[in-house]
Design a protein around this motif. Structure first.
Motif, PDB file in Angstrom:
ATOM      1  N   LEU A 216      68.753  61.715  18.979  1.00  0.00           N
ATOM      2  CA  LEU A 216      69.163  61.906  20.368  1.00  0.00           C
ATOM      3  C   LEU A 216      70.139  63.064  20.413  1.00  0.00           C
ATOM      4  CD1 LEU A 216      69.733  58.165  21.321  1.00  0.00           C
ATOM      5  CD2 LEU A 216      67.631  59.520  21.508  1.00  0.00           C
ATOM      6  N   GLY A 217      69.838  64.078  21.234  1.00  0.00           N
ATOM      7  CA  GLY A 217      70.624  65.303  21.197  1.00  0.00           C
ATOM      8  C   GLY A 217      71.083  65.795  22.548  1.00  0.00           C
ATOM      9  N   HIS A 218      71.802  66.904  22.506  1.00  0.00           N
ATOM     10  CA  HIS A 218      72.316  67.596  23.684  1.00  0.00           C
ATOM     11  C   HIS A 218      73.156  66.681  24.571  1.00  0.00           C
ATOM     12  CE1 HIS A 218      72.621  70.627  26.794  1.00  0.00           C
ATOM     13  NE2 HIS A 218      71.899  71.467  26.057  1.00  0.00           N
ATOM     14  N   LEU A 219      73.998  65.847  23.962  1.00  0.00           N
ATOM     15  CA  LEU A 219      74.880  64.969  24.730  1.00  0.00           C
ATOM     16  C   LEU A 219      75.956  65.775  25.441  1.00  0.00           C
ATOM     17  CD1 LEU A 219      73.518  62.890  22.762  1.00  0.00           C
ATOM     18  CD2 LEU A 219      75.699  61.660  22.803  1.00  0.00           C
ATOM     19  N   SER A 220      76.239  65.416  26.672  1.00  0.00           N
ATOM     20  CA  SER A 220      77.321  66.025  27.432  1.00  0.00           C
ATOM     21  C   SER A 220      78.664  65.591  26.839  1.00  0.00           C
ATOM     22  CB  SER A 220      77.242  65.585  28.898  1.00  0.00           C
ATOM     23  OG  SER A 220      78.431  65.914  29.584  1.00  0.00           O
ATOM     24  N   LYS A 221      79.567  66.548  26.724  1.00  0.00           N
ATOM     25  CA  LYS A 221      80.900  66.234  26.233  1.00  0.00           C
ATOM     26  C   LYS A 221      81.697  65.449  27.267  1.00  0.00           C
ATOM     27  CE  LYS A 221      84.903  68.452  24.056  1.00  0.00           C
ATOM     28  NZ  LYS A 221      85.480  69.758  23.623  1.00  0.00           N
ATOM     29  N   GLU A 222      81.426  65.682  28.541  1.00  0.00           N
ATOM     30  CA  GLU A 222      82.196  65.065  29.620  1.00  0.00           C
ATOM     31  C   GLU A 222      81.583  63.768  30.139  1.00  0.00           C
ATOM     32  OE1 GLU A 222      85.032  66.125  30.867  1.00  0.00           O
ATOM     33  OE2 GLU A 222      85.198  67.967  29.699  1.00  0.00           O
ATOM     34  N   ASN A 223      80.267  63.642  30.068  1.00  0.00           N
ATOM     35  CA  ASN A 223      79.587  62.569  30.783  1.00  0.00           C
ATOM     36  C   ASN A 223      78.756  61.659  29.888  1.00  0.00           C
ATOM     37  OD1 ASN A 223      80.401  63.540  33.484  1.00  0.00           O
ATOM     38  ND2 ASN A 223      79.144  65.302  32.913  1.00  0.00           N
ATOM     39  N   ASN A 224      79.121  61.585  28.621  1.00  0.00           N
ATOM     40  CA  ASN A 224      78.383  60.738  27.688  1.00  0.00           C
ATOM     41  C   ASN A 224      79.214  60.558  26.431  1.00  0.00           C
ATOM     42  OD1 ASN A 224      76.179  59.176  26.985  1.00  0.00           O
ATOM     43  ND2 ASN A 224      74.736  60.874  26.835  1.00  0.00           N
ATOM     44  N   TYR A 225      78.836  59.621  25.613  1.00  0.00           N
ATOM     45  CA  TYR A 225      79.370  59.535  24.258  1.00  0.00           C
ATOM     46  C   TYR A 225      78.325  58.879  23.369  1.00  0.00           C
ATOM     47  CZ  TYR A 225      81.025  54.944  25.990  1.00  0.00           C
ATOM     48  OH  TYR A 225      81.122  53.696  26.560  1.00  0.00           O
ATOM     49  N   GLU A 226      78.463  59.077  22.068  1.00  0.00           N
ATOM     50  CA  GLU A 226      77.378  58.743  21.154  1.00  0.00           C
ATOM     51  C   GLU A 226      76.946  57.284  21.235  1.00  0.00           C
ATOM     52  OE1 GLU A 226      78.000  60.040  17.165  1.00  0.00           O
ATOM     53  OE2 GLU A 226      78.369  62.129  17.729  1.00  0.00           O
ATOM     54  N   ALA A 227      77.907  56.358  21.215  1.00  0.00           N
ATOM     55  CA  ALA A 227      77.551  54.943  21.215  1.00  0.00           C
ATOM     56  C   ALA A 227      76.822  54.552  22.492  1.00  0.00           C
ATOM     57  CB  ALA A 227      78.805  54.086  21.040  1.00  0.00           C
ATOM     58  N   LEU A 228      77.230  55.122  23.620  1.00  0.00           N
ATOM     59  CA  LEU A 228      76.592  54.805  24.898  1.00  0.00           C
ATOM     60  C   LEU A 228      75.169  55.335  24.941  1.00  0.00           C
ATOM     61  CD1 LEU A 228      76.737  53.660  27.756  1.00  0.00           C
ATOM     62  CD2 LEU A 228      77.789  55.813  28.493  1.00  0.00           C
ATOM     63  N   ALA A 229      74.967  56.571  24.503  1.00  0.00           N
ATOM     64  CA  ALA A 229      73.619  57.140  24.470  1.00  0.00           C
ATOM     65  C   ALA A 229      72.707  56.295  23.587  1.00  0.00           C
ATOM     66  CB  ALA A 229      73.661  58.579  23.976  1.00  0.00           C
ATOM     67  N   TYR A 230      73.196  55.959  22.420  1.00  0.00           N
ATOM     68  CA  TYR A 230      72.406  55.181  21.477  1.00  0.00           C
ATOM     69  C   TYR A 230      72.037  53.810  22.056  1.00  0.00           C
ATOM     70  CZ  TYR A 230      71.235  52.484  17.297  1.00  0.00           C
ATOM     71  OH  TYR A 230      70.614  51.665  16.382  1.00  0.00           O
ATOM     72  N   GLU A 231      73.030  53.093  22.574  1.00  0.00           N
ATOM     73  CA  GLU A 231      72.780  51.744  23.078  1.00  0.00           C
ATOM     74  C   GLU A 231      71.853  51.760  24.294  1.00  0.00           C
ATOM     75  OE1 GLU A 231      73.440  48.996  21.702  1.00  0.00           O
ATOM     76  OE2 GLU A 231      74.766  49.720  20.109  1.00  0.00           O
ATOM     77  N   THR A 232      72.010  52.751  25.168  1.00  0.00           N
ATOM     78  CA  THR A 232      71.174  52.808  26.367  1.00  0.00           C
ATOM     79  C   THR A 232      69.727  53.105  26.012  1.00  0.00           C
ATOM     80  OG1 THR A 232      73.073  53.594  27.651  1.00  0.00           O
ATOM     81  CG2 THR A 232      70.900  53.875  28.624  1.00  0.00           C
ATOM     82  N   VAL A 233      69.515  54.096  25.142  1.00  0.00           N
ATOM     83  CA  VAL A 233      68.144  54.434  24.737  1.00  0.00           C
ATOM     84  C   VAL A 233      67.508  53.263  24.004  1.00  0.00           C
ATOM     85  CG1 VAL A 233      66.760  55.918  23.242  1.00  0.00           C
ATOM     86  CG2 VAL A 233      68.508  56.923  24.707  1.00  0.00           C
TER      87      VAL A 233
END
Length: 265
Positions: A216-233
């Motif tokens: 999972l790539g191109h995460l926003s620095k302001e509007n996302n964080y790694e654990a949230l992206a991972y858990e949501t996907v």
């Protein structure tokens, strides 16, 4: 086929792909020094790079391009529209026209023993593309900066061994965050970026028994964080209309400031 995300995020993107004999970079959105360090981490150097493929002209994808291309005379593969936009970007500096290799959407290009399939994406850039790269019977793709996906995108991403997929933002974080209204509209629009939820929904359409790795790539620095992206996907995959659960696959998050592990398939 080998894949390594040197960096991936809203502040800079550079992805390595290669075989035993051919090495390419997809985007060069960080300094040449950082790209060299990233390549060194997988026992490569910039001198080993046979071509740089550019998805589009935004600074987080071309910041280091001019330095690398000029210093090492590396061919630059991109669409004519993107090349024109790069030439009008002052911070990149002048890149000799002799290094430009034009690519067209849906026309395969061979670089050494790699076959590159560019495909059109929806983003607010001149002529943006994603890339699918084949080596023998293996394939990997990079698709970021994608406002939305449709059947055309799904077809180009079916049957992959490795996928780096944009999971740019959490919709709620973006909506309540400090970005101005026009920028929020841009990011959420059809020429913006994929949210975590939408990334998970797209992934549900692409999973198959032989898929080896998802980044999972191109995460926003302001509007996302790694654990949230991972858990949501992962939640979208497990709860989605497909026969799989997220733990059936190797799903990781590409870091914005350090290389991922080298994925070999």
């Amino acid at each position: 086929m080998r894949v390594c995300s040197i960096t991936s995020g809203s502040s800079g993107n550079c992805i390595y792909m290669g075989s035993e004999h051919t090495s390419i970079l997809i985007d060069a959105g960080i300094s040449g020094k950082r790209i060299e360090a990233g390549l060194n981490s997988i026992d490569m150097t910039t001198k080993d790079v046979d071509g740089i493929l550019i998805t589009h002209e935004h600074s987080d994808h071309i910041q280091g391009l001019g330095v690398l291309a000029r210093k090492y005379s590396i061919p630059v593969y991109t669409t004519r529209g993107t090349w024109k936009a790069i030439r009008e970007t002052a911070c990149v500096g002048k890149i000799p026209d002799a290094l430009f290799r034009e690519i067209e959407e849906d026309v395969i290009v061979e670089i050494g023993d790699l076959k590159v399939s560019p495909f059109a994406i929806s983003h607010d850039a001149a002529q943006p593309v994603g890339y699918r790269v084949h080596h023998e019977n293996k394939s990997a793709a990079v698709v970021t900066d994608l406002g939305f996906y449709d059947d055309y995108i799904v077809e180009h991403l079916k049957g992959l061994d490795v996928l780096l997929l944009e999971a740019n933002h959490d919709v709620h974080m973006l909506q309540v965050g400090r970005y101005p209204y026009y920028l929020k509209r841009r990011i959420l629009g059809d020429k913006g970026h994929l949210s975590n939820e939408t990334a998970g929904q797209l992934l549900c359409e692409l999973l198959h028994d032989d898929m080896k790795a998802i980044l999972l790539g191109h995460l926003s620095k302001e509007n996302n964080y790694e654990a949230l992206a991972y858990e949501t996907v992962c939640s979208e995959v497990t709860m989605g209309d497909n026969p799989y659960k997220s733990n059936d696959f190797k799903i990781t998050v590409a870091h914005r400031d350090q290389p991922s592990e080298l994925i070999a398939v």
